[in-house]
Design a protein around this motif. Sequence first.
Motif, short mmCIF file in Angstrom:
data_model
loop_
_atom_site.label_atom_id
_atom_site.label_comp_id
_atom_site.label_asym_id
_atom_site.label_seq_id
_atom_site.Cartn_x
_atom_site.Cartn_y
_atom_site.Cartn_z
N SER A 189 0.84 -1.25 -0.05
CA SER A 189 0.16 -0.16 0.06
C SER A 189 0.92 1.41 0.11
N ARG A 190 2.03 1.28 0.88
CA ARG A 190 2.74 2.44 1.11
C ARG A 190 3.67 2.76 -0.42
N ASP A 191 3.92 1.69 -0.77
CA ASP A 191 4.40 1.68 -2.41
C ASP A 191 3.62 2.60 -3.35
N LEU A 192 2.38 2.24 -3.23
CA LEU A 192 1.36 2.92 -4.06
C LEU A 192 1.23 4.30 -3.81
N TRP A 193 0.88 4.71 -2.50
CA TRP A 193 0.16 5.87 -2.29
C TRP A 193 1.30 6.89 -1.95
N GLU A 194 2.57 6.43 -1.17
CA GLU A 194 3.51 7.45 -0.59
C GLU A 194 3.93 8.19 -1.85
N ARG A 220 10.42 6.02 11.98
CA ARG A 220 9.44 5.21 11.63
C ARG A 220 7.91 6.06 11.44
N SER A 221 7.31 6.12 10.49
CA SER A 221 5.98 6.97 10.33
C SER A 221 4.92 6.10 10.62
N GLY A 222 3.70 6.61 10.69
CA GLY A 222 2.55 5.96 11.13
C GLY A 222 2.17 4.64 10.55
N LYS A 223 1.06 3.93 10.99
CA LYS A 223 1.03 2.62 10.57
C LYS A 223 0.37 2.64 9.04
N ALA A 224 -0.42 3.80 8.73
CA ALA A 224 -1.12 4.11 7.61
C ALA A 224 -1.96 2.95 7.12
N LEU A 225 -2.78 2.80 8.09
CA LEU A 225 -3.96 1.86 7.82
C LEU A 225 -4.91 2.30 7.03
N ARG A 226 -5.41 3.52 6.87
CA ARG A 226 -6.53 4.23 6.37
C ARG A 226 -6.21 4.16 4.89
N PRO A 227 -4.95 4.35 4.10
CA PRO A 227 -4.81 4.30 2.79
C PRO A 227 -5.05 2.72 2.37
N ALA A 228 -4.42 1.81 3.21
CA ALA A 228 -4.56 0.52 3.03
C ALA A 228 -5.95 0.05 2.73
N CYS A 262 -20.88 8.68 24.42
CA CYS A 262 -19.56 8.49 24.47
C CYS A 262 -19.20 7.53 23.05
N ILE A 263 -20.00 6.63 22.93
CA ILE A 263 -20.07 6.01 21.64
C ILE A 263 -20.28 6.54 20.40
N ARG A 264 -21.27 7.46 20.53
CA ARG A 264 -21.67 8.59 19.24
C ARG A 264 -20.32 9.16 18.94
N MET A 265 -19.76 9.86 20.09
CA MET A 265 -18.69 10.51 19.87
C MET A 265 -17.67 9.99 19.04
N ALA A 266 -17.25 8.57 19.79
CA ALA A 266 -16.23 7.70 19.04
C ALA A 266 -16.70 7.48 17.52
N GLU A 267 -17.91 7.25 17.32
CA GLU A 267 -18.28 6.97 15.81
C GLU A 267 -17.92 8.03 14.97
N GLY A 268 -17.98 9.40 15.36
CA GLY A 268 -17.43 10.40 14.56
C GLY A 268 -16.26 10.56 14.70
N LYS A 269 -15.48 10.51 15.82
CA LYS A 269 -14.07 10.62 15.91
C LYS A 269 -13.27 9.89 15.04
N THR A 270 -13.41 8.51 15.09
CA THR A 270 -12.86 7.50 14.67
C THR A 270 -13.35 6.81 13.48
N GLY A 271 -14.60 6.36 13.76
CA GLY A 271 -15.33 5.40 12.73
C GLY A 271 -15.54 5.99 11.53
N ALA A 272 -15.85 7.63 11.51
CA ALA A 272 -16.34 8.40 10.24
C ALA A 272 -15.49 8.05 9.17
N LEU A 273 -13.93 8.20 9.59
CA LEU A 273 -12.93 8.33 8.75
C LEU A 273 -12.64 6.97 7.96
N LEU A 274 -12.75 5.85 9.00
CA LEU A 274 -12.33 4.55 8.50
C LEU A 274 -13.72 4.02 7.53
N GLY A 275 -14.60 4.56 7.73
CA GLY A 275 -15.85 4.17 7.11
C GLY A 275 -15.73 4.70 5.57
#
Length: 340
Positions: free
Chosen positions: A18-23, A58-66, A178-191
């Motif tokens: 993934s990193r080889d493609l997007w970086e 070392r940079s971040g894990k870069a899970l989202r572009p993968a 708290c769950i609604r907060m986390a759904e926005g804070k983190t879930g929205a971008l992974l979705g």
Amino acid sequence: MTTVDARARTVPEVLAWSRDLWEPAMRAAVDRLPDSMRRIAGYHFGWWDASGAESAVRSGKALRPALVLLSAEAAGGDPADAIAAAVAVELVHNFSLLHDDVMDGDETRRHRATAWTVFGTSPAILAGDALLTLAFDVLATDGPAAARVLSTAVLDLLHGQNEDLAFERRASVDRPSCIRMAEGKTGALLGAACTLGVLVVGGRGTHVSQLGAFGRSLGLAFQHVDDLLGIWGDPAVTGKPVYSDLQNRKKSLPVVAALASETAAAGELAGLYRQEAPLSAGELARAAALVESAGGRSWSSAEAERLLASALASLSATTPAARPAAELTLLAHHITRRDH
């Protein structure tokens, strides 16, 4: 539930592919920024040190572009057609990290000083703003539908971040809030990452809805794990200050579950959270022990597992291409069982 295809690559192999493609596209995009913001962005990404010299940090894990690229493949598309979306999602994520570090007062990230401590608060905020602007510039070639998906996710993320900050000032926070907060804070971008991967290769219908649901469930599971690591993670591995969430009186998912338990431990924990003075090392350790004894740790761990199962069920419902689906499954397990 999706099974692992024998042809599937390992998680490190997938992330390297993934990193080889997007970086390269990411670096080209960042190079278009004004020099002042480019310098801060490159430092934050780990590409160079504060003086601009090449760095081996070392940079971040870069899970989202993968997730973007694998979702494109799972929908039957060419991941090369999703590179711009992968870059845009990673730019938005790092915009949020630059701002997070300022808001939380965190002085270390990825085992070195955060950008705001090196370049100043205002320049770091502006560099984050530049990354957000750049994300939409990069995504422009994929059309208005893609831009709307990303802009909706950014607004949800910002609302979640605002709620997260507001919770620090509130005496009590209930678990659904708290769950609604986390759904926005983190879930929205992974979705959005998974949805964009499908959209930009021409995917429609079930692939869009179910892979989006896969990402959102995975995102909430990710936040549960992140909150657990924010209390019990090893700073030598996470690169984050020990007990920083507790010192900042974060109403994180396990903390809110603990405070809502109506146990003696919950009462003592609430007392520590009401203290105006910074918590001592001993008080921080005690607060962590109270979260655990009040059931917050076990609840978040169980929720992460439940959400992982839900995510994988959504993935299976798309009848995805076998190998990328298997790799998404491996990545999902990695995300929910990581140590940093």
